[in-house]
Design an enzyme around this catalytic site. Structure first.
Site, short mmCIF file in Angstrom:
data_model
loop_
_atom_site.label_atom_id
_atom_site.label_comp_id
_atom_site.label_asym_id
_atom_site.label_seq_id
_atom_site.Cartn_x
_atom_site.Cartn_y
_atom_site.Cartn_z
N ASP A 1 0.87 -1.18 0.00
CA ASP A 1 0.00 0.00 0.00
C ASP A 1 0.90 1.22 0.00
O ASP A 1 2.11 1.12 0.24
CB ASP A 1 -0.91 0.00 1.23
N SER A 2 0.29 2.39 -0.24
CA SER A 2 1.07 3.63 -0.20
C SER A 2 1.45 4.00 1.23
O SER A 2 2.39 4.76 1.45
CB SER A 2 0.27 4.78 -0.82
N TYR B 1 -0.57 8.00 -2.96
CA TYR B 1 -0.62 7.65 -4.38
C TYR B 1 -1.73 8.42 -5.11
O TYR B 1 -1.64 8.68 -6.30
CB TYR B 1 -0.92 6.16 -4.55
N GLY B 2 -2.79 8.75 -4.40
CA GLY B 2 -3.99 9.27 -5.03
C GLY B 2 -3.85 10.58 -5.77
O GLY B 2 -4.72 10.95 -6.56
N CYS C 1 -4.39 -1.51 -2.02
CA CYS C 1 -4.50 -0.09 -2.32
C CYS C 1 -5.38 0.04 -3.56
O CYS C 1 -5.08 -0.58 -4.59
CB CYS C 1 -3.11 0.50 -2.59
N ASN C 2 -6.47 0.77 -3.44
CA ASN C 2 -7.37 0.92 -4.58
C ASN C 2 -6.70 1.66 -5.74
O ASN C 2 -6.88 1.29 -6.90
CB ASN C 2 -8.62 1.68 -4.14
N THR C 3 -5.94 2.68 -5.42
CA THR C 3 -5.30 3.50 -6.46
C THR C 3 -4.36 2.65 -7.31
O THR C 3 -4.32 2.76 -8.54
CB THR C 3 -4.54 4.67 -5.83
N GLU D 1 -2.36 9.30 7.88
CA GLU D 1 -0.91 9.09 7.94
C GLU D 1 -0.23 9.97 8.99
O GLU D 1 0.83 9.62 9.51
CB GLU D 1 -0.28 9.35 6.57
N CYS E 1 -10.96 3.46 -0.44
CA CYS E 1 -9.54 3.65 -0.12
C CYS E 1 -9.32 2.91 1.19
O CYS E 1 -10.13 3.05 2.12
CB CYS E 1 -9.20 5.13 0.03
N THR E 2 -8.27 2.13 1.28
CA THR E 2 -8.07 1.32 2.47
C THR E 2 -7.71 2.14 3.70
O THR E 2 -7.72 1.62 4.82
CB THR E 2 -7.01 0.23 2.23
N HIS E 3 -7.43 3.42 3.52
CA HIS E 3 -7.24 4.32 4.67
C HIS E 3 -8.56 4.68 5.34
O HIS E 3 -8.58 5.02 6.53
CB HIS E 3 -6.56 5.62 4.22
#
Length: 248
Positions: free
Chosen positions: A9-10, A41-42, A72-74, A148, A180-182
């Protein structure tokens, strides 16, 4: 460590996917990479996102991963390109999440909360439209830095969510995709704008081999390409997560 599942993931968002995987496959070994050096990443270009994903998958394949999860979806948007380039099986989060949406929505009108890049690349919209499901899109890249930076309870975070989602209560959707996994780390804040719509977190379908540890608990190793101290602070909601530095 060899014969492991790689998860990328980012940042720390992909830990929401890792938790799900470990919960049902705790005899597996995992290596998790947070690409903090390029997070988020987005807001990056497609070329940059694909280049980073290729570098991370290549590293994991070289180290002996028997499968890789793009948590990560992006980056999942580029799963087909990655599968064409690498021999290791690659699993994304978009396809299985769309399957979950198809089972839940009754009105076939859902909200998609995702990064600017995920929204722009249209993978969710295209996949869901094949089942007659329309999306109301909300570009939410600004949410990621709050996760983050461990600032999800800040006034600035709450105001940003309000500004972004203020029209969501009037959108007439019966499901809201946390694309988004966040975003599960902002679930309480986001749910305020969802009325009776069901929140759908990202899913991952990962066939597992038998564990390498004889039924014993598997090992998890965490790497970040960024600042280790910042990464560990961001990961506090996940408990005992301790990142090591990875130069990639």
């Amino acid at each position: 460590m060899h014969n492991f599942v790689g998860v990328i993931d980012s940042g720390v968002g992909g830990l929401t996917i890792l938790q799900k995987l470990v919960a049902v496959n705790n005899d597996q070994n995992f290596i998790y990479i947070a690409d903090h050096a390029f997070c988020p990443y987005g807001t990056k270009t497609n070329d940059t996102i694909l280049s980073r994903a290729e570098k991370l998958v290549g590293f994991l394949q070289e180290k002996g991963a028997y499968s890789v999860v793009i948590a990560c979806n992006t980056a999942s948007v580029f799963s087909d390109e990655l599968r064409a380039k690498f021999a290791v099986p690659i699993y994304d989060v978009i396809e299985p999440t769309c399957k979950a949406v198809q089972k839940i929505t009754k009105t076939k009108r859902v909200a998609l909360l995702a990064t600017n890049s995920t929204i722009a690349n249209g993978a969710y919209q295209k996949t869901l439209l094949q089942s007659g499901i329309q999306t109301v899109d909300y570009a939410c890249s600004k949410f990621v830095p709050f996760v983050e930076n461990a600032a999800t309870a800040s006034i600035s975070c709450l105001k940003t969510i309000e500004q972004t989602l203020k029209t969501l209560p009037q959108s007439n959707v019966d499901a809201v995709i946390l694309g988004c996994t966040h975003f599960p780390l902002l679930k309480r804040q986001i749910s305020y704008y969802c009325k009776n719509a069901e929140l759908i977190e990202c899913q991952c379908e990962l066939p597992m081999l038998s564990g390498e540890n004889g039924g014993m608990q598997g090992q998890i190793t965490y790497y970040t390409t960024g600042n280790v101290d910042y990464a560990n602070v961001a990961a506090k909601p996940f408990g005992s997560v301790y990142f090591k530095k990875l130069l990639l």
